[in-house]
Design a protein around this motif. Structure first.
Motif, PDB file in Angstrom:
ATOM      1  N   ILE A  26       0.841  -1.207   0.000  1.00  6.45           N
ATOM      2  CA  ILE A  26       0.000   0.000   0.000  1.00  6.45           C
ATOM      3  C   ILE A  26       0.874   1.254   0.000  1.00  6.45           C
ATOM      4  N   VAL A  27       1.889   1.296   0.884  1.00 10.48           N
ATOM      5  CA  VAL A  27       2.696   2.513   1.023  1.00 10.48           C
ATOM      6  C   VAL A  27       3.572   2.719  -0.205  1.00 10.48           C
ATOM      7  N   HIS A  28       3.969   1.609  -0.844  1.00  9.15           N
ATOM      8  CA  HIS A  28       4.861   1.697  -1.992  1.00  9.15           C
ATOM      9  C   HIS A  28       4.137   2.092  -3.269  1.00  9.15           C
ATOM     10  N   GLY A  29       2.801   2.330  -3.163  1.00  5.94           N
ATOM     11  CA  GLY A  29       2.020   2.558  -4.366  1.00  5.94           C
ATOM     12  C   GLY A  29       2.455   3.743  -5.194  1.00  5.94           C
ATOM     13  N   ALA A  30       3.031   4.772  -4.556  1.00  9.72           N
ATOM     14  CA  ALA A  30       3.367   5.979  -5.303  1.00  9.72           C
ATOM     15  C   ALA A  30       4.699   5.865  -6.018  1.00  9.72           C
ATOM     16  N   SER A  31       5.542   4.935  -5.641  1.00  3.45           N
ATOM     17  CA  SER A  31       6.871   4.905  -6.253  1.00  3.45           C
ATOM     18  C   SER A  31       7.193   3.603  -6.955  1.00  3.45           C
ATOM     19  N   GLY A  32       6.305   2.665  -6.995  1.00  4.58           N
ATOM     20  CA  GLY A  32       6.589   1.422  -7.690  1.00  4.58           C
ATOM     21  C   GLY A  32       5.329   0.624  -7.904  1.00  4.58           C
ATOM     22  N   ALA A  33       5.495  -0.648  -8.158  1.00  4.24           N
ATOM     23  CA  ALA A  33       4.320  -1.488  -8.344  1.00  4.24           C
ATOM     24  C   ALA A  33       3.613  -1.641  -7.005  1.00  4.24           C
ATOM     25  N   GLY A  34       2.320  -1.456  -6.988  1.00  4.47           N
ATOM     26  CA  GLY A  34       1.570  -1.581  -5.746  1.00  4.47           C
ATOM     27  C   GLY A  34       0.362  -0.678  -5.771  1.00  4.47           C
ATOM     28  N   GLY A  35      -0.332  -0.604  -4.647  1.00  3.37           N
ATOM     29  CA  GLY A  35      -1.498   0.241  -4.588  1.00  3.37           C
ATOM     30  C   GLY A  35      -2.491  -0.263  -3.569  1.00  3.37           C
ATOM     31  N   GLY A  36      -3.562   0.484  -3.413  1.00  2.00           N
ATOM     32  CA  GLY A  36      -4.524   0.177  -2.375  1.00  2.00           C
ATOM     33  C   GLY A  36      -5.295  -1.109  -2.602  1.00  2.00           C
ATOM     34  N   PHE A  37      -5.710  -1.333  -3.842  1.00  2.00           N
ATOM     35  CA  PHE A  37      -6.522  -2.528  -4.110  1.00  2.00           C
ATOM     36  C   PHE A  37      -5.730  -3.793  -3.821  1.00  2.00           C
ATOM     37  N   GLN A  38      -4.508  -3.858  -4.355  1.00  2.00           N
ATOM     38  CA  GLN A  38      -3.695  -5.061  -4.163  1.00  2.00           C
ATOM     39  C   GLN A  38      -3.342  -5.251  -2.701  1.00  2.00           C
ATOM     40  N   GLY A  97      -3.682  19.527  -5.968  1.00  2.00           N
ATOM     41  CA  GLY A  97      -2.760  20.649  -6.063  1.00  2.00           C
ATOM     42  C   GLY A  97      -3.172  21.835  -5.216  1.00  2.00           C
ATOM     43  N   VAL A  98      -4.482  21.988  -4.973  1.00  2.16           N
ATOM     44  CA  VAL A  98      -4.958  23.105  -4.151  1.00  2.16           C
ATOM     45  C   VAL A  98      -4.458  22.964  -2.728  1.00  2.16           C
ATOM     46  N   ILE A  99      -4.513  21.727  -2.192  1.00  2.00           N
ATOM     47  CA  ILE A  99      -4.028  21.511  -0.824  1.00  2.00           C
ATOM     48  C   ILE A  99      -2.529  21.777  -0.763  1.00  2.00           C
ATOM     49  N   GLU A 100      -1.810  21.295  -1.793  1.00  2.00           N
ATOM     50  CA  GLU A 100      -0.359  21.512  -1.811  1.00  2.00           C
ATOM     51  C   GLU A 100      -0.035  23.003  -1.804  1.00  2.00           C
ATOM     52  N   ALA A 101      -0.808  23.764  -2.578  1.00  2.00           N
ATOM     53  CA  ALA A 101      -0.562  25.210  -2.621  1.00  2.00           C
ATOM     54  C   ALA A 101      -0.933  25.883  -1.314  1.00  2.00           C
ATOM     55  N   ALA A 102      -2.007  25.406  -0.651  1.00  2.00           N
ATOM     56  CA  ALA A 102      -2.457  26.058   0.583  1.00  2.00           C
ATOM     57  C   ALA A 102      -1.524  25.767   1.745  1.00  2.00           C
ATOM     58  N   VAL A 103      -1.062  24.493   1.842  1.00  2.00           N
ATOM     59  CA  VAL A 103      -0.226  24.132   2.983  1.00  2.00           C
ATOM     60  C   VAL A 103       1.218  24.567   2.760  1.00  2.00           C
ATOM     61  N   GLY A 104       1.684  24.444   1.522  1.00  2.00           N
ATOM     62  CA  GLY A 104       3.020  24.937   1.209  1.00  2.00           C
ATOM     63  C   GLY A 104       4.128  23.919   1.359  1.00  2.00           C
ATOM     64  N   ILE A 105       3.790  22.647   1.587  1.00  2.00           N
ATOM     65  CA  ILE A 105       4.819  21.620   1.672  1.00  2.00           C
ATOM     66  C   ILE A 105       5.065  21.070   0.267  1.00  2.00           C
ATOM     67  N   PRO A 106       6.317  21.027  -0.202  1.00  2.00           N
ATOM     68  CA  PRO A 106       6.564  20.439  -1.523  1.00  2.00           C
ATOM     69  C   PRO A 106       6.321  18.932  -1.507  1.00  2.00           C
ATOM     70  N   HIS A 107       5.945  18.395  -2.643  1.00  2.00           N
ATOM     71  CA  HIS A 107       5.659  16.965  -2.838  1.00  2.00           C
ATOM     72  C   HIS A 107       4.498  16.488  -1.987  1.00  2.00           C
ATOM     73  N   LEU A 108       3.639  17.398  -1.525  1.00  2.00           N
ATOM     74  CA  LEU A 108       2.494  16.946  -0.743  1.00  2.00           C
ATOM     75  C   LEU A 108       1.514  16.159  -1.613  1.00  2.00           C
ATOM     76  N   HIS A 109       1.517  16.467  -2.895  1.00  2.00           N
ATOM     77  CA  HIS A 109       0.628  15.770  -3.837  1.00  2.00           C
ATOM     78  C   HIS A 109       0.833  14.255  -3.771  1.00  2.00           C
ATOM     79  N   GLY A 110       2.120  13.853  -3.756  1.00  2.00           N
ATOM     80  CA  GLY A 110       2.426  12.422  -3.674  1.00  2.00           C
ATOM     81  C   GLY A 110       1.977  11.820  -2.356  1.00  2.00           C
ATOM     82  N   TYR A 111       2.143  12.578  -1.251  1.00  2.00           N
ATOM     83  CA  TYR A 111       1.707  12.051   0.049  1.00  2.00           C
ATOM     84  C   TYR A 111       0.190  11.947   0.110  1.00  2.00           C
TER      85      TYR A 111
END
Lengths: 143, 91
Positions: A26-38, A97-111
């Motif tokens: 689940i956690v590896h879903g953003a950077s490799g093979a994986g995701g929530g369903f699996q 992207g709106v949350i990323e812009a409002a909070v101001g943390i870079p790479h928040l989109h991926g998190y």
């Protein structure tokens, strides 16, 4: 099945590793093979192994129908909650992207994608476990 | 009946083999399936979102609403099984 010491010992050893692997998927879903369903299905398979080895009653004592239902709603709530948070910050539904812009943390989109995947994983895990509970319950009759 | 089925199978098979001739080669970069939106996604995922996995980016970000629907479908399946098989019990 309860008297077989090999099955009980091996599944007692295997269940934590299966669950850690599911969390990794689940956690590896953003950077490799994986995701929530699996990952959710892998996590549910650890509960199924526990049911095969220790019986339905033993597993139900740890997490009952009520907890499973709360989990399955919670996953969708995480996903949709992030979507509505974007609406509150004057964006479109699920426009991270709106949350990323409002909070101001870079790479928040991926998190945020990771959080969404975790929500998917929780729902899939809970629903699979709920279905297995329902179809394997013989209501106190002899198995 | 068996002859008719055999004729149908052969007919469809011949059509399929006839169509295979026009398919692009395996992994062809000039194939229509990889040329338009695929290339767009490959070029825009990293600057847009900043994660490495293009599949997850499309699944959860570009097509996020679609995936929310999929999760709701799975949830509905679980609710339906619970309603059908857990009848008359308190949750």
């Amino acid at each position: 099945m309860r008297e077989n010491v090999v099955i009980r010992t091996v599944s007692r050893l295997a269940v934590p590793f299966i669950q850690v692997f599911a969390l990794y998927v689940i956690v590896h879903g953003a950077s490799g093979a994986g995701g929530g369903f699996q990952g959710g299905v892998v996590f549910a398979s650890s509960f199924i192994l526990m049911m095969v080895a220790f019986g339905l009653v033993e597993v139900r004592r740890r997490i009952d129908n009520r907890g499973i239902m709360i989990f399955s709603v919670m996953g969708i709530a995480i996903y949709a909650g992030i979507g509505f948070l974007c609406l509150l910050l004057a964006g479109n539904f699920l426009e991270y992207g709106v949350i990323e812009a409002a909070v101001g943390i870079p790479h928040l989109h991926g998190y945020l994608l990771d959080a969404v995947e975790a929500g998917i994983g929780i729902t899939v895990m809970a629903v699979m476990t709920s279905i297995i509970y329902d179809i394997s319950d013989n209501r106190g009759e002899a198995p | 009946m068996k002859t008719k089925a055999l004729i149908a199978v052969l007919f469809i098979g011949i059509i399929l083999f006839w169509a295979v001739e026009d398919m692009p080669a395996f992994g062809d970069p000039e194939a229509p399936a990889t040329k338009y939106t695929g290339e767009l996604y490959i070029q825009s995922v990293l600057p847009d979102i900043g994660i490495d996995n293009i599949v997850t980016a499309i699944l959860a970000s570009y097509r996020g609403f679609d995936t929310l629907g999929e999760v709701v479908v799975i949830f509905t399946a679980g609710i339906s099984v619970a309603l059908l098989l857990r009848r008359g019990e308190k949750v």
